[in-house]
Design a protein around this motif. Sequence first.
Motif, PDB file in Angstrom:
ATOM      1  N   ARG A 119       0.836  -1.203   0.000  1.00  0.00           N
ATOM      2  CA  ARG A 119       0.000   0.000   0.000  1.00  0.00           C
ATOM      3  C   ARG A 119       0.870   1.252   0.000  1.00  0.00           C
ATOM      4  O   ARG A 119       1.275   1.734   1.051  1.00  0.00           O
ATOM      5  CB  ARG A 119      -0.919  -0.009   1.223  1.00  0.00           C
ATOM      6  N   ASP A 167      -2.749  -3.359   8.483  1.00  0.00           N
ATOM      7  CA  ASP A 167      -4.047  -2.756   8.172  1.00  0.00           C
ATOM      8  C   ASP A 167      -4.134  -1.378   8.830  1.00  0.00           C
ATOM      9  O   ASP A 167      -4.534  -0.389   8.218  1.00  0.00           O
ATOM     10  CB  ASP A 167      -5.135  -3.692   8.734  1.00  0.00           C
ATOM     11  N   ASP A 217      -3.799   2.396   6.847  1.00  0.00           N
ATOM     12  CA  ASP A 217      -4.902   3.363   6.864  1.00  0.00           C
ATOM     13  C   ASP A 217      -4.429   4.694   7.451  1.00  0.00           C
ATOM     14  O   ASP A 217      -4.811   5.769   6.984  1.00  0.00           O
ATOM     15  CB  ASP A 217      -6.077   2.842   7.705  1.00  0.00           C
TER      16      ASP A 217
HETATM   17 MG    MG Z   1      -8.359  -1.460   6.514  1.00  0.00          MG
END
Ligand code: MG
Length: 405
Positions: A112, A277, A281
Amino acid sequence: MAKYTVVAMPGDGIGEVVLPEAIRVLDAVGFDAEYVHGDIGWEFWIHEGNALPERTVELIDKHKLALFGAITSKPKNEAALELSPELRDEGYVYYSPIVALRQRFNLDVCVRPCRSFPGNPLNFIRRGPGDTVEEPEVDVAVFRQNTEGLYAGIEWTNPPKVVRDALNTHPKFKFFAATPPHDMAISTRVFTRRACYRIVRAAFEYAVAHGYKSVTVCEKPNVLRETSGMMEEEARKVQQDFPDIELWSTNIDAQMMWMTKNPEDYGAIVSGNMFGDIVSDAYAGLVGGLGFACSANIGDEVAVFEPTHGSAPKYAQLDPPIVNPIAMVLTGAMLLDHVGETDKAEQIRAAVAAVVKEGNVRTYDMMRIPGGPRSIEQGAATTTEMVDAILAALASGVAAGGDGS
Ligand code: MG
Ligand code: NAI
């Protein structure tokens, strides 16, 4: 015949809006691909009892590359109520199709990238000395282990006796010995050496390719000594092959604090499933949020590319659509990187950078106004206008000249 075949899975809600827009951009940079449609999402849960039909799995298995929009997902009890009447009581259980995809194809490396585009009003700013305001350039890539850890789904409420008996062999379990089984819930955190190695290695390779000076393992090894400890151990081994890249270690909690003090200090960040995660974010929030957050799920053979955002149902039916397509467009650029078409990927990123910097075309999220039918009257661009602007930047050569980067 096209050089590549990509399975295009728009899915639900705004996935159906943004995916075709990203394909317009991929076409514009001359990506030699044909797209085959893959069914996925809520409609297939309702009518087939499976949000990820086997025919879609077969398509991905065949073509190895997929672009995915978003899906609508609901807790399993709520999902059961929406199943079409003839399928009820047939034993169908709802599973999130994207989680299923990650597991089915062992898409264990989630990347990401979180990069700020100068001029984006959503970029993180902080106070500098005196009355100054600083806007650090954030350029981080979070590597999230995608298949193990706390999200592997190995969990119980009222754990079976064998599980409890096994846990009883651990001295620390004495603390829970008196708790009745039905008052106990257990979620396990399993790490494997191979998966730790793969995610760390991917981060180091990316660091080299992107000129980062460091890879940070962001875990909690002082407390989660076995699992976080294994990730750190593998990182130390892998680092020996990359003497020019520094290996740093942070605790997830401290990282959440440091990222708003000095986010520009970090390069690649590697974490297990849950911490990855969280940290991804959080970083996405520093560079524009969901409208900008792109991601890739990469396995040994198959790779699936998706924006981080979901189906945003409240915006799905708006005509014209208003959601920000940049996350999906940047996701398309990640697909290009993956197949080695990095020049084309860079052109796309430079075109996005140019549009953001110019600031004439902004979707509602970039204007910090509520999304809805009125946002266009308030000056927000539609989804299509944003993509048109990106295409115009590409056509003007800004992307090729390097001016827009
Ligand atoms: Mg997430
Ligand atoms: P969401 O990401 O769909 O939307 C949250 C909010 O973020 C939206 O209301 C909107 O304000 C904003 N937003 C999201 N994408 C945007 C974009 N491209 N441009 C501008 N603003 C944007 O998350 P939410 O509302 O929690 O979930 C909606 C549905 O999506 C649920 O069914 C959820 O399960 C599913 N979901 C699916 C994901 C996936 O497909 N990988 C990921 C996250 C949620």
